[in-house]
Design a protein around this motif. Structure first.
Motif, PDB file in Angstrom:
ATOM      1  N   ASP A  31       0.824  -1.209   0.000  1.00  0.00           N
ATOM      2  CA  ASP A  31       0.000   0.000   0.000  1.00  0.00           C
ATOM      3  C   ASP A  31       0.858   1.258   0.000  1.00  0.00           C
ATOM      4  OD1 ASP A  31      -2.252  -1.566   0.024  1.00  0.00           O
ATOM      5  OD2 ASP A  31      -2.609  -1.355   2.186  1.00  0.00           O
ATOM      6  N   LEU A  32       1.907   1.238   0.778  1.00  0.00           N
ATOM      7  CA  LEU A  32       2.802   2.389   0.838  1.00  0.00           C
ATOM      8  C   LEU A  32       3.502   2.609  -0.508  1.00  0.00           C
ATOM      9  CD1 LEU A  32       4.042   4.618   2.600  1.00  0.00           C
ATOM     10  CD2 LEU A  32       5.829   3.000   3.210  1.00  0.00           C
ATOM     11  N   GLY A  33       3.944   1.517  -1.122  1.00  0.00           N
ATOM     12  CA  GLY A  33       4.598   1.623  -2.422  1.00  0.00           C
ATOM     13  C   GLY A  33       3.668   2.167  -3.495  1.00  0.00           C
ATOM     14  N   SER A  34       2.418   1.706  -3.522  1.00  0.00           N
ATOM     15  CA  SER A  34       1.471   2.203  -4.517  1.00  0.00           C
ATOM     16  C   SER A  34       1.111   3.660  -4.250  1.00  0.00           C
ATOM     17  CB  SER A  34       0.219   1.334  -4.554  1.00  0.00           C
ATOM     18  OG  SER A  34      -0.481   1.418  -3.336  1.00  0.00           O
ATOM     19  N   ALA A  35       1.073   4.062  -2.988  1.00  0.00           N
ATOM     20  CA  ALA A  35       0.792   5.463  -2.665  1.00  0.00           C
ATOM     21  C   ALA A  35       1.918   6.368  -3.144  1.00  0.00           C
ATOM     22  CB  ALA A  35       0.575   5.620  -1.172  1.00  0.00           C
ATOM     23  N   VAL A  36       3.152   5.936  -2.950  1.00  0.00           N
ATOM     24  CA  VAL A  36       4.298   6.734  -3.403  1.00  0.00           C
ATOM     25  C   VAL A  36       4.311   6.820  -4.919  1.00  0.00           C
ATOM     26  CG1 VAL A  36       6.824   6.777  -3.525  1.00  0.00           C
ATOM     27  CG2 VAL A  36       5.692   6.305  -1.357  1.00  0.00           C
ATOM     28  N   LYS A  37       4.009   5.719  -5.596  1.00  0.00           N
ATOM     29  CA  LYS A  37       3.977   5.713  -7.054  1.00  0.00           C
ATOM     30  C   LYS A  37       2.881   6.638  -7.570  1.00  0.00           C
ATOM     31  CE  LYS A  37       3.617   2.809 -11.095  1.00  0.00           C
ATOM     32  NZ  LYS A  37       3.339   1.496 -11.643  1.00  0.00           N
ATOM     33  N   GLY A  42       1.214  11.722 -10.039  1.00  0.00           N
ATOM     34  CA  GLY A  42       0.456  12.961  -9.922  1.00  0.00           C
ATOM     35  C   GLY A  42       1.330  14.191 -10.059  1.00  0.00           C
ATOM     36  N   MET A  43       2.530  14.127  -9.504  1.00  0.00           N
ATOM     37  CA  MET A  43       3.444  15.258  -9.628  1.00  0.00           C
ATOM     38  C   MET A  43       3.887  15.447 -11.076  1.00  0.00           C
ATOM     39  SD  MET A  43       3.674  16.701  -6.727  1.00  0.00           S
ATOM     40  CE  MET A  43       5.099  17.747  -6.925  1.00  0.00           C
ATOM     41  N   LYS A  44       4.148  14.332 -11.779  1.00  0.00           N
ATOM     42  CA  LYS A  44       4.525  14.426 -13.193  1.00  0.00           C
ATOM     43  C   LYS A  44       3.372  15.002 -14.007  1.00  0.00           C
ATOM     44  CE  LYS A  44       7.811  10.598 -13.439  1.00  0.00           C
ATOM     45  NZ  LYS A  44       8.045   9.267 -13.994  1.00  0.00           N
ATOM     46  N   GLU A  45       2.146  14.544 -13.735  1.00  0.00           N
ATOM     47  CA  GLU A  45       0.976  15.011 -14.461  1.00  0.00           C
ATOM     48  C   GLU A  45       0.750  16.493 -14.208  1.00  0.00           C
ATOM     49  OE1 GLU A  45      -3.666  14.180 -13.971  1.00  0.00           O
ATOM     50  OE2 GLU A  45      -2.484  12.401 -14.443  1.00  0.00           O
ATOM     51  N   GLY A  46       0.951  16.929 -12.991  1.00  0.00           N
ATOM     52  CA  GLY A  46       0.803  18.344 -12.658  1.00  0.00           C
ATOM     53  C   GLY A  46       1.830  19.200 -13.369  1.00  0.00           C
ATOM     54  N   ASP A  47       3.056  18.712 -13.491  1.00  0.00           N
ATOM     55  CA  ASP A  47       4.091  19.456 -14.203  1.00  0.00           C
ATOM     56  C   ASP A  47       3.779  19.543 -15.689  1.00  0.00           C
ATOM     57  OD1 ASP A  47       5.505  19.887 -11.892  1.00  0.00           O
ATOM     58  OD2 ASP A  47       6.934  18.254 -12.229  1.00  0.00           O
ATOM     59  N   ASP A  48       3.266  18.461 -16.272  1.00  0.00           N
ATOM     60  CA  ASP A  48       2.926  18.461 -17.691  1.00  0.00           C
ATOM     61  C   ASP A  48       1.804  19.446 -17.978  1.00  0.00           C
ATOM     62  OD1 ASP A  48       4.826  16.509 -18.049  1.00  0.00           O
ATOM     63  OD2 ASP A  48       3.393  14.845 -18.152  1.00  0.00           O
ATOM     64  N   LYS A  49       0.813  19.526 -17.105  1.00  0.00           N
ATOM     65  CA  LYS A  49      -0.301  20.442 -17.321  1.00  0.00           C
ATOM     66  C   LYS A  49       0.126  21.890 -17.176  1.00  0.00           C
ATOM     67  CE  LYS A  49      -4.114  17.433 -16.054  1.00  0.00           C
ATOM     68  NZ  LYS A  49      -5.198  17.186 -15.086  1.00  0.00           N
ATOM     69  N   SER A  50       1.010  22.166 -16.241  1.00  0.00           N
ATOM     70  CA  SER A  50       1.415  23.550 -16.015  1.00  0.00           C
ATOM     71  C   SER A  50       2.323  24.058 -17.131  1.00  0.00           C
ATOM     72  CB  SER A  50       2.108  23.698 -14.665  1.00  0.00           C
ATOM     73  OG  SER A  50       3.331  22.982 -14.659  1.00  0.00           O
ATOM     74  N   LYS A  51       3.048  23.186 -17.795  1.00  0.00           N
ATOM     75  CA  LYS A  51       3.940  23.596 -18.873  1.00  0.00           C
ATOM     76  C   LYS A  51       3.215  23.717 -20.210  1.00  0.00           C
ATOM     77  CE  LYS A  51       8.097  21.660 -16.815  1.00  0.00           C
ATOM     78  NZ  LYS A  51       9.135  20.647 -16.931  1.00  0.00           N
ATOM     79  N   ALA A  52       2.078  23.032 -20.369  1.00  0.00           N
ATOM     80  CA  ALA A  52       1.359  23.042 -21.638  1.00  0.00           C
ATOM     81  C   ALA A  52       0.619  24.364 -21.800  1.00  0.00           C
ATOM     82  CB  ALA A  52       0.371  21.882 -21.686  1.00  0.00           C
ATOM     83  N   PRO A  53       0.718  24.971 -22.990  1.00  0.00           N
ATOM     84  CA  PRO A  53      -0.015  26.223 -23.223  1.00  0.00           C
ATOM     85  C   PRO A  53      -1.509  25.949 -23.354  1.00  0.00           C
ATOM     86  CG  PRO A  53       1.071  25.510 -25.220  1.00  0.00           C
ATOM     87  CD  PRO A  53       1.512  24.575 -24.128  1.00  0.00           C
TER      88      PRO A  53
END
Length: 68
Positions: A31-37, A42-53
């Protein structure tokens, strides 16, 4: 008193295994491993959205429209 020896950690590990059991500890680890993943994804997805025009958003303002 500040440092712990290897024997201290082995005793702690044995007590934890006896109290919780190996199956429950395995489930907690999974459970801990899946939460970290999920957090990393989510952090990668947030970065992709913020960089996209923002496509398709046009703001057309006439600078002279405020003059009376």
């Amino acid at each position: 008193m500040g440092s712990f020896s290897i024997w201290h950690w082995l005793v702690v590990l044995v007590v934890v295994v006896l109290v919780f059991g190996t199956k429950k500890l395995r489930n907690v680890g999974a459970d801990l491993g899946s939460a970290v993943k999920g957090f990393k994804d989510g952090m990668k997805e947030g970065d992709d959205k913020s960089k996209a025009p923002e496509a398709g958003r046009v703001i057309d303002v006439d600078a002279d429209s405020d003059k009376k």
